[in-house]
Design a protein around this motif. Sequence first.
Motif, PDB file in Angstrom:
ATOM      1  N   GLY A  76       0.840  -1.195   0.000  1.00 42.90           N
ATOM      2  CA  GLY A  76       0.000   0.000   0.000  1.00 42.90           C
ATOM      3  C   GLY A  76       0.879   1.251   0.000  1.00 42.90           C
ATOM      4  N   TYR A  77       0.383   2.307  -0.581  1.00 38.69           N
ATOM      5  CA  TYR A  77       1.186   3.531  -0.664  1.00 38.69           C
ATOM      6  C   TYR A  77       0.296   4.765  -0.672  1.00 38.69           C
ATOM      7  N   VAL A  78       0.944   5.895  -0.484  1.00 29.74           N
ATOM      8  CA  VAL A  78       0.291   7.200  -0.540  1.00 29.74           C
ATOM      9  C   VAL A  78       0.976   7.988  -1.647  1.00 29.74           C
ATOM     10  N   LYS A  79       0.202   8.484  -2.575  1.00 36.50           N
ATOM     11  CA  LYS A  79       0.736   9.329  -3.644  1.00 36.50           C
ATOM     12  C   LYS A  79       0.503  10.765  -3.222  1.00 36.50           C
ATOM     13  N   TRP A  80       1.576  11.523  -3.108  1.00 35.82           N
ATOM     14  CA  TRP A  80       1.506  12.905  -2.654  1.00 35.82           C
ATOM     15  C   TRP A  80       2.265  13.759  -3.665  1.00 35.82           C
ATOM     16  N   GLY A  81       1.518  14.338  -4.599  1.00 34.89           N
ATOM     17  CA  GLY A  81       2.174  15.043  -5.704  1.00 34.89           C
ATOM     18  C   GLY A  81       2.920  14.015  -6.546  1.00 34.89           C
ATOM     19  N   ARG A  82       4.214  14.243  -6.727  1.00 37.60           N
ATOM     20  CA  ARG A  82       5.027  13.291  -7.475  1.00 37.60           C
ATOM     21  C   ARG A  82       5.702  12.279  -6.555  1.00 37.60           C
ATOM     22  N   SER A  83       5.534  12.439  -5.262  1.00 37.46           N
ATOM     23  CA  SER A  83       6.172  11.558  -4.291  1.00 37.46           C
ATOM     24  C   SER A  83       5.301  10.341  -3.984  1.00 37.46           C
ATOM     25  N   VAL A  84       5.966   9.239  -3.709  1.00 35.88           N
ATOM     26  CA  VAL A  84       5.291   8.020  -3.277  1.00 35.88           C
ATOM     27  C   VAL A  84       5.833   7.681  -1.897  1.00 35.88           C
ATOM     28  N   ARG A  85       4.929   7.448  -0.942  1.00 28.78           N
ATOM     29  CA  ARG A  85       5.332   7.103   0.421  1.00 28.78           C
ATOM     30  C   ARG A  85       4.571   5.859   0.856  1.00 28.78           C
ATOM     31  N   VAL A  86       5.224   5.046   1.674  1.00 23.42           N
ATOM     32  CA  VAL A  86       4.626   3.819   2.192  1.00 23.42           C
ATOM     33  C   VAL A  86       4.361   4.020   3.678  1.00 23.42           C
ATOM     34  N   PRO A  87       3.114   3.834   4.125  1.00 23.13           N
ATOM     35  CA  PRO A  87       2.822   3.960   5.557  1.00 23.13           C
ATOM     36  C   PRO A  87       3.581   2.892   6.353  1.00 23.13           C
ATOM     37  N   GLU A  88       4.213   3.310   7.428  1.00 20.60           N
ATOM     38  CA  GLU A  88       5.001   2.393   8.249  1.00 20.60           C
ATOM     39  C   GLU A  88       4.151   1.238   8.779  1.00 20.60           C
ATOM     40  N   LEU A  89       2.920   1.528   9.204  1.00 22.40           N
ATOM     41  CA  LEU A  89       2.061   0.470   9.730  1.00 22.40           C
ATOM     42  C   LEU A  89       1.711  -0.557   8.659  1.00 22.40           C
ATOM     43  N   GLY A  90       1.527  -0.122   7.436  1.00 23.88           N
ATOM     44  CA  GLY A  90       1.257  -1.049   6.343  1.00 23.88           C
ATOM     45  C   GLY A  90       2.439  -1.951   6.073  1.00 23.88           C
ATOM     46  N   LEU A  91       3.643  -1.392   6.143  1.00 21.91           N
ATOM     47  CA  LEU A  91       4.847  -2.186   5.943  1.00 21.91           C
ATOM     48  C   LEU A  91       5.009  -3.191   7.079  1.00 21.91           C
ATOM     49  N   ASP A  92       4.751  -2.758   8.311  1.00 24.20           N
ATOM     50  CA  ASP A  92       4.834  -3.665   9.458  1.00 24.20           C
ATOM     51  C   ASP A  92       3.848  -4.823   9.309  1.00 24.20           C
ATOM     52  N   ARG A  93       2.627  -4.529   8.836  1.00 29.79           N
ATOM     53  CA  ARG A  93       1.628  -5.592   8.621  1.00 29.79           C
ATOM     54  C   ARG A  93       2.085  -6.568   7.537  1.00 29.79           C
ATOM     55  N   LEU A  94       2.692  -6.039   6.475  1.00 25.69           N
ATOM     56  CA  LEU A  94       3.199  -6.887   5.399  1.00 25.69           C
ATOM     57  C   LEU A  94       4.272  -7.834   5.927  1.00 25.69           C
ATOM     58  N   ILE A  95       5.168  -7.317   6.740  1.00 26.10           N
ATOM     59  CA  ILE A  95       6.236  -8.135   7.310  1.00 26.10           C
ATOM     60  C   ILE A  95       5.645  -9.185   8.246  1.00 26.10           C
ATOM     61  N   GLN A  96       4.698  -8.783   9.095  1.00 29.67           N
ATOM     62  CA  GLN A  96       4.068  -9.725  10.027  1.00 29.67           C
ATOM     63  C   GLN A  96       3.318 -10.835   9.288  1.00 29.67           C
ATOM     64  N   SER A  97       2.694 -10.513   8.172  1.00 24.51           N
ATOM     65  CA  SER A  97       1.928 -11.522   7.438  1.00 24.51           C
ATOM     66  C   SER A  97       2.840 -12.589   6.841  1.00 24.51           C
ATOM     67  N   GLY A  98       4.095 -12.247   6.613  1.00 17.05           N
ATOM     68  CA  GLY A  98       5.041 -13.214   6.059  1.00 17.05           C
ATOM     69  C   GLY A  98       5.856 -13.939   7.110  1.00 17.05           C
ATOM     70  N   PHE A  99       5.677 -13.578   8.383  1.00 14.84           N
ATOM     71  CA  PHE A  99       6.470 -14.175   9.458  1.00 14.84           C
ATOM     72  C   PHE A  99       6.033 -15.606   9.726  1.00 14.84           C
ATOM     73  N   ARG A 100       6.996 -16.499   9.821  1.00 16.06           N
ATOM     74  CA  ARG A 100       6.743 -17.890  10.181  1.00 16.06           C
ATOM     75  C   ARG A 100       7.607 -18.213  11.396  1.00 16.06           C
TER      76      ARG A 100
END
Length: 69
Positions: free
Chosen positions: A36-60
């Motif tokens: 997931g990402y946020v488009k802000w003008g020409r910038s693209v940013r990834v919410p930290e909580l979304g990245l943390d959830r992505l990492i947790q979903s892959g944790f075994r």
Amino acid sequence: MSSKPMGPLLTVGEVAARTGWKPSTVRKKILRREIGYVKWGRSVRVPELGLDRLIQSGFRPALTEPLRD
């Protein structure tokens, strides 16, 4: 749209540093909507909580007992 806070917004470089991926891999995953990402003008940013959830979903977790044959 949810009103929940997303936490800090990370740059592609910051996501790459946290995950060990190349920046080009992060951009590909953003384009494929795997991250997931946020488009802000020409910038693209990834919410930290979304990245943390992505990492947790892959944790075994490690196994507590050895695998049986």
